[in-house]
Design an enzyme around this catalytic site. Structure first.
Site, PDB file in Angstrom:
ATOM      1  NE  ARG A   1       1.569 -10.295 -51.018  1.00  0.00           N
ATOM      2  CZ  ARG A   1       2.677  -9.710 -50.555  1.00  0.00           C
ATOM      3  NH1 ARG A   1       2.590  -8.708 -49.692  1.00  0.00           N
ATOM      4  NH2 ARG A   1       3.845 -10.120 -50.969  1.00  0.00           N
TER       5      ARG A   1
ATOM      6  CE  LYS B   1       5.988 -16.074 -56.046  1.00  0.00           C
ATOM      7  NZ  LYS B   1       5.780 -15.847 -54.612  1.00  0.00           N
TER       8      LYS B   1
ATOM      9  NE  ARG C   1       9.035  -7.623 -50.823  1.00  0.00           N
ATOM     10  CZ  ARG C   1       8.365  -8.519 -51.540  1.00  0.00           C
ATOM     11  NH1 ARG C   1       8.998  -9.244 -52.409  1.00  0.00           N
ATOM     12  NH2 ARG C   1       7.074  -8.672 -51.386  1.00  0.00           N
TER      13      ARG C   1
ATOM     14  NE  ARG D   1      -0.357 -14.765 -57.106  1.00  0.00           N
ATOM     15  CZ  ARG D   1       0.837 -14.198 -57.008  1.00  0.00           C
ATOM     16  NH1 ARG D   1       1.655 -14.182 -58.024  1.00  0.00           N
ATOM     17  NH2 ARG D   1       1.206 -13.659 -55.880  1.00  0.00           N
TER      18      ARG D   1
ATOM     19  NE  ARG E   1       5.301  -6.304 -53.500  1.00  0.00           N
ATOM     20  CZ  ARG E   1       5.327  -7.586 -53.874  1.00  0.00           C
ATOM     21  NH1 ARG E   1       6.401  -8.085 -54.441  1.00  0.00           N
ATOM     22  NH2 ARG E   1       4.274  -8.344 -53.689  1.00  0.00           N
TER      23      ARG E   1
HETATM   24  P1  AP5 Z   1      11.182 -12.413 -52.908  1.00  0.00           P
HETATM   25  O1  AP5 Z   1      12.205 -13.064 -53.743  1.00  0.00           O
HETATM   26  O2  AP5 Z   1      10.759 -11.039 -53.258  1.00  0.00           O
HETATM   27  O3  AP5 Z   1       9.905 -13.377 -52.719  1.00  0.00           O
HETATM   28  P2  AP5 Z   1       8.687 -13.644 -53.676  1.00  0.00           P
HETATM   29  O4  AP5 Z   1       8.384 -15.092 -53.565  1.00  0.00           O
HETATM   30  O5  AP5 Z   1       8.932 -13.077 -55.022  1.00  0.00           O
HETATM   31  O6  AP5 Z   1       7.581 -12.829 -52.870  1.00  0.00           O
HETATM   32  P3  AP5 Z   1       6.504 -11.762 -53.377  1.00  0.00           P
HETATM   33  O7  AP5 Z   1       6.060 -11.023 -52.148  1.00  0.00           O
HETATM   34  O8  AP5 Z   1       7.001 -10.979 -54.515  1.00  0.00           O
HETATM   35  O9  AP5 Z   1       5.397 -12.747 -53.830  1.00  0.00           O
HETATM   36  P4  AP5 Z   1       3.924 -12.513 -54.119  1.00  0.00           P
HETATM   37  O10 AP5 Z   1       3.554 -13.827 -54.675  1.00  0.00           O
HETATM   38  O11 AP5 Z   1       3.143 -12.073 -52.935  1.00  0.00           O
HETATM   39  O12 AP5 Z   1       3.923 -11.239 -55.058  1.00  0.00           O
HETATM   40  P5  AP5 Z   1       3.734 -10.984 -56.615  1.00  0.00           P
HETATM   41  O13 AP5 Z   1       4.545  -9.813 -56.977  1.00  0.00           O
HETATM   42  O14 AP5 Z   1       3.879 -12.226 -57.377  1.00  0.00           O
HETATM   43  O15 AP5 Z   1      11.720 -12.418 -51.393  1.00  0.00           O
HETATM   44  C1  AP5 Z   1      11.005 -11.752 -50.356  1.00  0.00           C
HETATM   45  C2  AP5 Z   1      11.998 -11.072 -49.410  1.00  0.00           C
HETATM   46  O16 AP5 Z   1      12.794 -12.062 -48.784  1.00  0.00           O
HETATM   47  C3  AP5 Z   1      12.983 -10.135 -50.109  1.00  0.00           C
HETATM   48  O17 AP5 Z   1      13.254  -9.058 -49.266  1.00  0.00           O
HETATM   49  C4  AP5 Z   1      14.227 -11.002 -50.311  1.00  0.00           C
HETATM   50  O18 AP5 Z   1      15.399 -10.246 -50.357  1.00  0.00           O
HETATM   51  C5  AP5 Z   1      14.174 -11.891 -49.078  1.00  0.00           C
HETATM   52  N1  AP5 Z   1      14.705 -13.246 -49.315  1.00  0.00           N
HETATM   53  C6  AP5 Z   1      14.551 -14.022 -50.435  1.00  0.00           C
HETATM   54  N2  AP5 Z   1      15.150 -15.210 -50.276  1.00  0.00           N
HETATM   55  C7  AP5 Z   1      15.673 -15.206 -49.020  1.00  0.00           C
HETATM   56  C8  AP5 Z   1      16.422 -16.165 -48.255  1.00  0.00           C
HETATM   57  N3  AP5 Z   1      16.737 -17.383 -48.748  1.00  0.00           N
HETATM   58  N4  AP5 Z   1      16.785 -15.819 -46.991  1.00  0.00           N
HETATM   59  C9  AP5 Z   1      16.471 -14.616 -46.472  1.00  0.00           C
HETATM   60  N5  AP5 Z   1      15.782 -13.654 -47.151  1.00  0.00           N
HETATM   61  C10 AP5 Z   1      15.395 -13.951 -48.399  1.00  0.00           C
HETATM   62  O19 AP5 Z   1       2.189 -10.571 -56.653  1.00  0.00           O
HETATM   63  C11 AP5 Z   1       1.735  -9.371 -56.061  1.00  0.00           C
HETATM   64  C12 AP5 Z   1       0.250  -9.193 -56.326  1.00  0.00           C
HETATM   65  O20 AP5 Z   1       0.036  -9.033 -57.735  1.00  0.00           O
HETATM   66  C13 AP5 Z   1      -0.643 -10.370 -55.920  1.00  0.00           C
HETATM   67  O21 AP5 Z   1      -1.013 -10.320 -54.552  1.00  0.00           O
HETATM   68  C14 AP5 Z   1      -1.828 -10.180 -56.872  1.00  0.00           C
HETATM   69  O22 AP5 Z   1      -2.683  -9.172 -56.410  1.00  0.00           O
HETATM   70  C15 AP5 Z   1      -1.150  -9.699 -58.162  1.00  0.00           C
HETATM   71  N6  AP5 Z   1      -0.777 -10.811 -59.055  1.00  0.00           N
HETATM   72  C16 AP5 Z   1       0.467 -11.149 -59.472  1.00  0.00           C
HETATM   73  N7  AP5 Z   1       0.443 -12.218 -60.283  1.00  0.00           N
HETATM   74  C17 AP5 Z   1      -0.854 -12.578 -60.384  1.00  0.00           C
HETATM   75  C18 AP5 Z   1      -1.527 -13.633 -61.053  1.00  0.00           C
HETATM   76  N8  AP5 Z   1      -0.859 -14.550 -61.766  1.00  0.00           N
HETATM   77  N9  AP5 Z   1      -2.878 -13.707 -60.927  1.00  0.00           N
HETATM   78  C19 AP5 Z   1      -3.568 -12.797 -60.219  1.00  0.00           C
HETATM   79  N10 AP5 Z   1      -3.002 -11.779 -59.538  1.00  0.00           N
HETATM   80  C20 AP5 Z   1      -1.647 -11.666 -59.623  1.00  0.00           C
HETATM   81 MG    MG Z   2       8.061 -11.546 -56.145  1.00  0.00          MG
END
Ligand code: AP5
Ligand code: MG
Length: 189
Positions: free
Chosen positions: A147, A16, A130, A91, A136
């Site tokens: 997660r 994402k 990552r 979410r 992180r």
């Molecule tokens: P990346 O692009 O970082 O993936 P992502 O989908 O953004 O994954 P996240 O881990 O950030 O998602 P998340 O939903 O767990 O975290 P969030 O920050 O939203 O890619 C991942 C890795 O893969 C990177 O190293 C990248 O380089 C690599 N990659 C990407 N594409 C690739 C490809 N095609 N091929 C190979 N490698 C690739 O949330 C974190 C926490 O915050 C949650 O757990 C929760 O506690 C809280 N939170 C956030 N939003 C909310 C909400 N709306 N409600 C409640 N709690 C929330």
């Molecule tokens: Mg992310």
């Protein structure tokens, strides 16, 4: 690409953040990531950050009230008036309903909910990769699996929610970053 108000949905590690960064350049709209906003609050040690830290570290969801207020405030800012790419929000069903209400009030309905579909084990490997680069605090195997469980349980039902309002488009998130972006461009064309 015609869509300017886009939600990106997908499991942890689906790409994402990676794809949002490219998409906002193409669309000329801001990237709104609740995960990034919450991590900034944790880093700044604000009251919100202190509340969110422990929840994020175990891979649970921060409370709907908190996140709805955070996203709502951001989306009301002037630079989001012409569109946005939402990454990691909504979410839960309560968040999706709150987003619909806000956009209705602003008179700017959502154009598209784009789901990046990935294979679970592959994303565990991506996130472990990552962890070594970014450090992180929620990128350890136990928290990653939690997660993913939380995603399946609380966020995946939103696919039906957006299918119901005919906004859902799904793209295959496996393959290179370029390949996935190409599919996103097609899906939004
Ligand atoms: P990346 O692009 O970082 O993936 P992502 O989908 O953004 O994954 P996240 O881990 O950030 O998602 P998340 O939903 O767990 O975290 P969030 O920050 O939203 O890619 C991942 C890795 O893969 C990177 O190293 C990248 O380089 C690599 N990659 C990407 N594409 C690739 C490809 N095609 N091929 C190979 N490698 C690739 O949330 C974190 C926490 O915050 C949650 O757990 C929760 O506690 C809280 N939170 C956030 N939003 C909310 C909400 N709306 N409600 C409640 N709690 C929330
Ligand atoms: Mg992310």
């Amino acid at each position: 690409m015609t869509a300017t108000r886009v939600v990106l949905l997908g499991a942890p590690g689906a790409g994402k953040g990676t794809q949002a960064a490219r998409l906002v350049k193409r669309l000329g709209v801001p990237h709104v990531s609740t995960g990034d906003m919450l991590r900034a609050a944790v880093a700044a040690g604000t009251e919100l950050g202190q509340k969110a830290k422990a929840v994020m570290e175990v891979g649970a969801l921060v409370g709907d009230d908190i996140v709805i207020a955070l996203a709502g405030e951001r989306l009301r800012e002037q630079d989001a008036a012409g569109g946005f790419v939402l990454d990691g929000y909504p979410r839960t069903e309560a968040q999706a309903e709150a987003l619909d209400r806000l956009l209705e009030e602003l008179g700017t309905p959502l154009d598209c909910c784009l789901v990046i579909a990935v294979d679970g084990e592959a994303v565990v490997r991506r996130l472990m990769g990552r962890a070594e680069v970014e450090g992180r605090s929620d990128d350890n195997e136990e928290t990653i699996r939690e997660r993913m469980r939380v995603y399946d349980d609380q966020t995946a039902p939103l696919l039906d929610y957006y299918r119901g309002s005919k906004l859902l488009r799904e793209v295959d998130g496996m393959g290179s970053v370029d390949e996935v972006f190409g599919r996103i461009e097609e899906a939004l064309a």
